[in-house]
Design an enzyme around this catalytic site. Structure first.
Site, short mmCIF file in Angstrom:
data_model
loop_
_atom_site.label_atom_id
_atom_site.label_comp_id
_atom_site.label_asym_id
_atom_site.label_seq_id
_atom_site.Cartn_x
_atom_site.Cartn_y
_atom_site.Cartn_z
N ASP A 147 -0.01 -4.89 5.95
CA ASP A 147 -1.06 -5.71 5.33
C ASP A 147 -0.89 -5.84 3.82
OD1 ASP A 147 -1.66 -2.89 5.29
OD2 ASP A 147 -3.64 -3.40 4.52
N GLU A 148 -1.38 -6.94 3.29
CA GLU A 148 -1.57 -7.16 1.85
C GLU A 148 -0.34 -6.84 1.01
OE1 GLU A 148 -6.33 -6.60 1.38
OE2 GLU A 148 -5.16 -4.76 1.34
N VAL A 149 0.81 -7.37 1.40
CA VAL A 149 2.03 -7.16 0.62
C VAL A 149 2.05 -8.14 -0.55
CG1 VAL A 149 4.54 -7.17 0.66
CG2 VAL A 149 3.26 -6.39 2.67
N HIS A 193 0.84 -1.21 0.00
CA HIS A 193 0.00 0.00 0.00
C HIS A 193 0.87 1.26 0.00
CE1 HIS A 193 -4.09 -1.68 0.71
NE2 HIS A 193 -3.41 -2.69 1.21
N ASP A 216 -1.68 -9.57 9.20
CA ASP A 216 -1.13 -10.21 8.00
C ASP A 216 0.30 -10.67 8.26
OD1 ASP A 216 -3.10 -8.09 7.38
OD2 ASP A 216 -2.85 -8.75 5.31
#
Length: 396
Positions: A198-200, A136, A250
């Site tokens: 998060d969400e790498v 992000h 995460d």
């Protein structure tokens, strides 16, 4: 009450016992007097997340949101102020980061941050600042393109900028991060720093030959291990600046196990709360399947039904710091944030404050929510109804 914060909560409770009782609303009466009430919170962390990256939120909008939190006994505002699409912060130590803002007049100065933080403190609200990385992070590259992953990552993932990641192998990445954190901590004296995680998208790192070479030379076998490197370095910066690090869970799912002073913010699914607390970590419960305000299926009834300690043993329950209702900003801006947050979030607030809750007693909760709505409307806030009807009482 033993603290100023307790006194503030007591005064709020007192005002909620008052009504306007004549035609021109000039007479204020406490119709239940004499009355004695005692209460204390179940959890120390009772928060709402706001997102000023997807849409810039003016200072007055943020202040108004802060004004509403104590009415429901919330005491934390989790400020997700930057993301892949925008980084609206003027950081003197990392001065190019604000090139990631949408517009030159949509940037928070350090004076703005200090003003908002003090405004919150005066109302018994603690702000937790989030600097999301290494995923992000596309907005970081507007001012610091050299700390971004190369090798075609930006082109491949142009369809979703959320997938573009920082390069975690560069010293400069952490220099920029340190500068931003240092500036925020200097003006706010915050004791917590949310570091994202998060969400790498590992595919982004895989495309950069300099990253894969670094991994080989430093015996980093997997991309979750590389994420662990970023987490370790970011948390070390936070600790050296005398703050407690917070991560989205995460990183826990990726197998990363930082020192147990770290806090995990659990969002992916409520079932993860058990796994994280079982490993000995403190948890902020923010499960998207119950407490995300931007999910249409999460009605106030659904939100009220979630009990963050359910299924946990006594030792695990002690590790639940509290929870958050999250108002992500993809479809929220200054014009509709109040009506998107309220009154739904109040059902989360009651869950986090009250000790003896019957989660099946929704009829009683509905009555309390309707009173809450009428009270907020009488105070000038924009709060939508949950059913047909009208306000029978003019609240203070």
């Amino acid at each position: 009450t033993s603290t100023v914060w307790g006194a503030l909560h007591a005064l709020e409770t007192f005002t909620q016992l008052l009504q306007r009782t004549n035609d021109n609303n000039s007479q204020i009466t406490m119709i239940h007097a004499p009355v004695t009430t005692e209460s204390s919170p179940r959890f120390s962390h009772r928060g709402i997340l706001i997102d000023s990256a997807r849409h810039f939120l003016p200072i007055n909008t943020i202040k108004t949101m802060i004004d509403t939190l104590p009415m429901a006994n919330f005491n934390v505002m989790h400020w997700h102020f930057e993301d892949a699409v925008a980084f609206p912060l003027d950081s003197p130590s990392s001065p190019l980061i604000d090139k990631g803002a949408y517009k030159s007049n949509e940037i928070y100065s350090m004076d703005d941050v200090k003003e908002i933080d003090q405004y919150a403190t005066d109302r018994g609200v603690r702000i937790i600042y989030e600097i999301d990385g290494p995923g992000h992070a596309a907005s970081w590259g507007k001012g610091y393109p050299d700390i971004m992953t190369k090798g075609g990552c930006e082109k491949k993932y142009a369809y979703d900028v959320n997938l573009i990641a920082l390069n975690p192998t560069l010293d400069k990445t952490y220099k920029v991060l340190h500068g931003i954190m240092k500036d925020i901590i200097t003006v706010t004296d915050t004791k917590y720093m949310h570091l994202g995680g998060d969400e790498v998208e590992y595919g982004c790192w895989q495309m950069d030959s300099s990253i894969t070479k670094y991994m080989e030379e430093n015996n980093i076998a997997t991309y979750p291990d590389l994420l662990g490197l970023y987490v370790e370095k970011a948390e070390n910066i936070a600790r050296k600046l005398n703050t407690t690090p917070i991560q989205w869970e995460d990183t826990f799912i990726a197998g990363i196990r930082p020192p147990t002073d770290a806090i995990f913010d659990v969002w992916t699914n409520s079932s993860q709360i058990s796994a994280v607390t079982n490993a000995g970590y403190r948890v902020i419960a923010a499960p998207q399947n119950y407490w995300y305000l931007d999910h249409p299926d999460n009605t106030w009834e659904v939100m009220y039904s979630f009990e963050p300690t359910e299924g946990l043993n006594n030792e695990q329950k002690k590790l639940i710091l509290g929870g958050e209702a999250s108002m992500w900003g993809e479809m929220v801006d200054e014009h509709n944030i109040q009506t998107k947050v309220w009154p739904t979030a109040a059902s989360v607030a009651e869950r986090l404050w009250s000790v003896n809750i019957d989660k099946t007693a929704t009829d009683e909760v509905e009555v309390r929510l309707n009173i809450f709505i009428c009270r907020m409307n009488s105070r000038g806030f924009y709060v939508g109804p949950i059913n047909p009807g009208f306000c029978e009482v003019d609240y203070v």
